[in-house]
Design a protein around this motif. Structure first.
Motif, PDB file in Angstrom:
ATOM      1  N   ILE A 108     -91.996  19.816  11.423  1.00 32.94           N
ATOM      2  CA  ILE A 108     -92.772  20.418  12.501  1.00 32.94           C
ATOM      3  C   ILE A 108     -92.414  19.661  13.781  1.00 32.94           C
ATOM      4  N   GLU A 109     -91.548  20.276  14.581  1.00 36.86           N
ATOM      5  CA  GLU A 109     -91.080  19.679  15.830  1.00 36.86           C
ATOM      6  C   GLU A 109     -90.491  18.290  15.576  1.00 36.86           C
ATOM      7  N   ASP A 110     -91.076  17.237  16.136  1.00 35.17           N
ATOM      8  CA  ASP A 110     -90.540  15.886  15.971  1.00 35.17           C
ATOM      9  C   ASP A 110     -91.043  15.181  14.720  1.00 35.17           C
ATOM     10  N   TYR A 111     -91.796  15.898  13.888  1.00 32.85           N
ATOM     11  CA  TYR A 111     -92.452  15.260  12.748  1.00 32.85           C
ATOM     12  C   TYR A 111     -91.886  15.734  11.417  1.00 32.85           C
ATOM     13  N   LEU A 112     -91.861  14.789  10.503  1.00 35.60           N
ATOM     14  CA  LEU A 112     -91.466  15.011   9.126  1.00 35.60           C
ATOM     15  C   LEU A 112     -92.736  14.885   8.285  1.00 35.60           C
ATOM     16  N   TRP A 113     -93.069  15.920   7.556  1.00 37.10           N
ATOM     17  CA  TRP A 113     -94.183  15.858   6.607  1.00 37.10           C
ATOM     18  C   TRP A 113     -93.600  15.736   5.206  1.00 37.10           C
ATOM     19  N   TYR A 114     -94.192  14.916   4.373  1.00 35.10           N
ATOM     20  CA  TYR A 114     -93.790  14.825   2.973  1.00 35.10           C
ATOM     21  C   TYR A 114     -95.006  14.429   2.146  1.00 35.10           C
ATOM     22  N   THR A 115     -94.873  14.534   0.847  1.00 34.38           N
ATOM     23  CA  THR A 115     -95.963  14.158  -0.048  1.00 34.38           C
ATOM     24  C   THR A 115     -95.527  12.990  -0.915  1.00 34.38           C
ATOM     25  N   THR A 116     -96.500  12.261  -1.419  1.00 36.33           N
ATOM     26  CA  THR A 116     -96.246  11.283  -2.472  1.00 36.33           C
ATOM     27  C   THR A 116     -97.029  11.756  -3.692  1.00 36.33           C
ATOM     28  N   ARG A 117     -96.475  11.493  -4.876  1.00 37.16           N
ATOM     29  CA  ARG A 117     -97.089  11.968  -6.121  1.00 37.16           C
ATOM     30  C   ARG A 117     -97.561  10.786  -6.954  1.00 37.16           C
ATOM     31  N   ASP A 118     -98.745  10.920  -7.551  1.00 34.19           N
ATOM     32  CA  ASP A 118     -99.245   9.890  -8.460  1.00 34.19           C
ATOM     33  C   ASP A 118    -100.226  10.540  -9.430  1.00 34.19           C
ATOM     34  N   TYR A 119     -99.717  10.910 -10.589  1.00 35.64           N
ATOM     35  CA  TYR A 119    -100.528  11.603 -11.582  1.00 35.64           C
ATOM     36  C   TYR A 119    -101.664  10.713 -12.102  1.00 35.64           C
ATOM     37  N   PHE A 120    -101.403   9.431 -12.296  1.00 33.65           N
ATOM     38  CA  PHE A 120    -102.382   8.535 -12.899  1.00 33.65           C
ATOM     39  C   PHE A 120    -103.442   8.047 -11.918  1.00 33.65           C
ATOM     40  N   THR A 121    -103.106   7.991 -10.647  1.00 31.39           N
ATOM     41  CA  THR A 121    -104.070   7.593  -9.625  1.00 31.39           C
ATOM     42  C   THR A 121    -104.008   8.635  -8.501  1.00 31.39           C
ATOM     43  N   PRO A 122    -104.697   9.785  -8.678  1.00 33.25           N
ATOM     44  CA  PRO A 122    -104.598  10.875  -7.704  1.00 33.25           C
ATOM     45  C   PRO A 122    -104.901  10.478  -6.263  1.00 33.25           C
ATOM     46  N   ALA A 123    -105.722   9.451  -6.048  1.00 34.38           N
ATOM     47  CA  ALA A 123    -106.034   9.026  -4.677  1.00 34.38           C
ATOM     48  C   ALA A 123    -104.794   8.494  -3.955  1.00 34.38           C
ATOM     49  N   ASN A 124    -103.776   8.069  -4.716  1.00 36.07           N
ATOM     50  CA  ASN A 124    -102.536   7.584  -4.110  1.00 36.07           C
ATOM     51  C   ASN A 124    -101.606   8.717  -3.682  1.00 36.07           C
ATOM     52  N   ALA A 125    -101.895   9.931  -4.120  1.00 41.25           N
ATOM     53  CA  ALA A 125    -101.066  11.080  -3.754  1.00 41.25           C
ATOM     54  C   ALA A 125    -101.464  11.518  -2.344  1.00 41.25           C
ATOM     55  N   GLN A 126    -100.514  11.439  -1.434  1.00 36.59           N
ATOM     56  CA  GLN A 126    -100.793  11.678  -0.017  1.00 36.59           C
ATOM     57  C   GLN A 126     -99.900  12.766   0.573  1.00 36.59           C
ATOM     58  N   CYS A 127    -100.393  13.423   1.609  1.00 35.59           N
ATOM     59  CA  CYS A 127     -99.578  14.223   2.514  1.00 35.59           C
ATOM     60  C   CYS A 127     -99.412  13.352   3.746  1.00 35.59           C
ATOM     61  N   ILE A 128     -98.176  13.080   4.115  1.00 39.27           N
ATOM     62  CA  ILE A 128     -97.889  12.092   5.154  1.00 39.27           C
ATOM     63  C   ILE A 128     -97.121  12.734   6.309  1.00 39.27           C
ATOM     64  N   MET A 129     -97.568  12.419   7.512  1.00 38.36           N
ATOM     65  CA  MET A 129     -96.894  12.850   8.727  1.00 38.36           C
ATOM     66  C   MET A 129     -96.185  11.633   9.302  1.00 38.36           C
ATOM     67  N   ALA A 130     -94.873  11.768   9.528  1.00 33.32           N
ATOM     68  CA  ALA A 130     -94.075  10.656  10.055  1.00 33.32           C
ATOM     69  C   ALA A 130     -93.138  11.185  11.135  1.00 33.32           C
ATOM     70  N   TYR A 131     -92.623  10.292  11.945  1.00 33.17           N
ATOM     71  CA  TYR A 131     -91.612  10.683  12.914  1.00 33.17           C
ATOM     72  C   TYR A 131     -90.307  10.944  12.170  1.00 33.17           C
ATOM     73  N   LYS A 132     -89.680  12.076  12.450  1.00 28.41           N
ATOM     74  CA  LYS A 132     -88.425  12.362  11.757  1.00 28.41           C
ATOM     75  C   LYS A 132     -87.286  11.490  12.266  1.00 28.41           C
ATOM     76  N   SER A 133     -87.473  10.841  13.395  1.00 30.18           N
ATOM     77  CA  SER A 133     -86.434   9.958  13.932  1.00 30.18           C
ATOM     78  C   SER A 133     -86.252   8.699  13.093  1.00 30.18           C
ATOM     79  N   ASP A 134     -87.350   8.138  12.557  1.00 29.00           N
ATOM     80  CA  ASP A 134     -87.229   6.874  11.827  1.00 29.00           C
ATOM     81  C   ASP A 134     -88.150   6.743  10.614  1.00 29.00           C
ATOM     82  N   GLY A 135     -88.972   7.753  10.325  1.00 28.34           N
ATOM     83  CA  GLY A 135     -89.843   7.717   9.158  1.00 28.34           C
ATOM     84  C   GLY A 135     -91.134   6.944   9.343  1.00 28.34           C
ATOM     85  N   SER A 136     -91.393   6.417  10.541  1.00 32.19           N
ATOM     86  CA  SER A 136     -92.640   5.669  10.728  1.00 32.19           C
ATOM     87  C   SER A 136     -93.831   6.622  10.646  1.00 32.19           C
ATOM     88  N   VAL A 137     -94.851   6.199   9.905  1.00 35.15           N
ATOM     89  CA  VAL A 137     -96.003   7.040   9.589  1.00 35.15           C
ATOM     90  C   VAL A 137     -96.923   7.167  10.791  1.00 35.15           C
TER      91      VAL A 137
END
Length: 192
Positions: A108-137
């Motif tokens: 989305i424009e200058d941003y990279l969205w991705y998810t993290t997966r964690d079946y055993f600890t669902p609270a660790n599964a995140q949707c993350i917005m980061a800068y696509k230039s360097d991955g900083s969250v």
């Protein structure tokens, strides 16, 4: 590959000749898919999903793909990076992303969205917005599914494909109202 309306109505399906099509991306004209087991990225005709061309993928652990109109972004869940490549497969950038098990990509424009997966600890599964230039969250919120596999953005909502509940979630990310964790991640609709 299934074609669905945004309300979940079935609109078509196509069989592909490769196993584990883990990510899809739309460049405005063509549909793209990655093949985890074959390690190829395929450019397809959106009318019938016939393959137009392909290239050897940037990773043996591809899961999730996005497009910004100029480049493809392919997530590598093992090496925890998103690879930015041209439409012919030339490497342009390696973007570090967070653990555990990153998957899914939406641009989305200058941003990279991705998810993290964690079946055993669902609270660790995140949707993350980061800068696509360097991955900083920039921001994140708990994923609606602990095993989200891919993402898409329709101009208003973030769509999250969930493996655990076999559900597709439409998430209001409140993108244009400022980024704050409290304004992110309100599930608007879902279907199976």
């Amino acid at each position: 590959i299934y074609k669905l309306s945004t309300t979940g109505s079935f609109a078509g399906q196509w069989r592909v000749n490769w196993g584990y099509a883990m990510g899809l991306a739309w460049d405005g004209t063509y549909l793209w898919s990655d093949a985890l087991t074959a390690r190829y990225v395929y450019k397809m005709n959106p009318a019938d999903c016939s393959v137009i061309s392909s290239f050897y993928g940037p990773s043996g652990h591809m899961m999730g793909m996005g497009c910004d109109g100029d480049y493809l972004y392919v997530n590598d869940w093992s090496d925890r990076r998103v690879t930015r490549v041209t439409f012919t497969g030339s490497l342009r950038q390696l973007i570090p992303v967070s653990a555990p098990s990153p998957s899914g990509v939406a641009i989305i424009e200058d941003y990279l969205w991705y998810t993290t997966r964690d079946y055993f600890t669902p609270a660790n599964a995140q949707c993350i917005m980061a800068y696509k230039s360097d991955g900083s969250v920039v921001a994140s919120f708990q994923s609606p599914d602990s095993q989200a596999t891919d993402l898409a953005f329709d101009g208003l909502y973030l769509w999250v494909s969930g493996f655990t509940n076999k559900t597709i979630y439409c998430v209001d990310i409140d993108y244009n109202k400022g980024i704050a964790p409290t304004s992110l991640g309100k599930v608007k609709a879902l279907f199976r």
